[in-house]
Write a protein that holds these residues in place. Structure first.
Motif, PDB file in Angstrom:
ATOM      1  N   TYR A   1      17.026 -50.782  92.017  1.00 56.60           N
ATOM      2  CA  TYR A   1      17.229 -51.135  90.422  1.00 56.60           C
ATOM      3  C   TYR A   1      16.270 -50.533  89.739  1.00 56.60           C
ATOM      4  O   TYR A   1      16.612 -49.955  88.582  1.00 56.60           O
ATOM      5  N   ALA A   2      15.035 -50.380  90.299  1.00 58.00           N
ATOM      6  CA  ALA A   2      13.881 -49.430  89.416  1.00 58.00           C
ATOM      7  C   ALA A   2      14.419 -48.077  89.136  1.00 58.00           C
ATOM      8  O   ALA A   2      14.096 -47.518  88.115  1.00 58.00           O
ATOM      9  N   THR A   3      15.287 -47.294  90.274  1.00 53.01           N
ATOM     10  CA  THR A   3      15.424 -46.111  90.082  1.00 53.01           C
ATOM     11  C   THR A   3      16.503 -46.084  88.961  1.00 53.01           C
ATOM     12  O   THR A   3      16.496 -45.005  88.159  1.00 53.01           O
ATOM     13  N   THR A   4      17.466 -46.664  88.971  1.00 50.63           N
ATOM     14  CA  THR A   4      18.674 -46.746  88.187  1.00 50.63           C
ATOM     15  C   THR A   4      18.377 -47.225  86.746  1.00 50.63           C
ATOM     16  O   THR A   4      18.819 -46.502  85.574  1.00 50.63           O
ATOM     17  N   THR A   5      17.397 -47.655  86.582  1.00 46.42           N
ATOM     18  CA  THR A   5      16.936 -48.134  85.180  1.00 46.42           C
ATOM     19  C   THR A   5      15.554 -47.406  84.722  1.00 46.42           C
ATOM     20  O   THR A   5      15.017 -47.925  83.751  1.00 46.42           O
ATOM     21  N   ASN A   6      14.956 -46.555  85.426  1.00 48.01           N
ATOM     22  CA  ASN A   6      13.977 -45.669  85.226  1.00 48.01           C
ATOM     23  C   ASN A   6      12.530 -46.648  85.002  1.00 48.01           C
ATOM     24  O   ASN A   6      11.778 -46.442  84.007  1.00 48.01           O
ATOM     25  N   VAL A   7      12.627 -47.597  86.016  1.00 51.81           N
ATOM     26  CA  VAL A   7      11.408 -48.566  85.878  1.00 51.81           C
ATOM     27  C   VAL A   7      10.733 -48.233  87.039  1.00 51.81           C
ATOM     28  O   VAL A   7      11.145 -48.073  88.227  1.00 51.81           O
TER      29      VAL A   7
END
Length: 87
Positions: free
Chosen positions: A43-49
């Motif tokens: 999730y962090a990777t796909t949302t650039n977080v």
């Protein structure tokens, strides 16, 4: 006397089975925590977080599976959303 022996044997068998089930539960909780960590990183990777932002810091593992992942730091809505995308 026979009833007492049978009851003792049944108790010992149930205690042994309970021990096996507890060990299996701990293993499954550990796997679940690892999968939640992967999902949070996805999730962090796909949302650039940054993953630490999504997960609320480092995970701490406890005997009965109480971690950052099931204590609310990693949003279960995010996890559910990503799981839904997988299927």
């Amino acid at each position: 006397m026979v009833a007492l022996n049978m009851t003792s044997q049944n108790y010992a068998a149930a205690a042994a089975q309970n021990s096996v089930l507890r060990t299996q539960m701990m293993e499954l909780q550990s796997r679940l925590c690892a999968l939640r960590e992967i999902i949070c990183h996805m999730y962090a990777t796909t949302t650039n977080v940054h993953p630490a932002t999504v997960m609320g810091g480092a995970a701490t593992y406890h005997t009965f599976g109480e971690t950052a992942w099931n204590s609310g730091s990693c949003s279960m809505q995010m996890v559910d959303h990503l799981l839904h995308q997988c299927f």
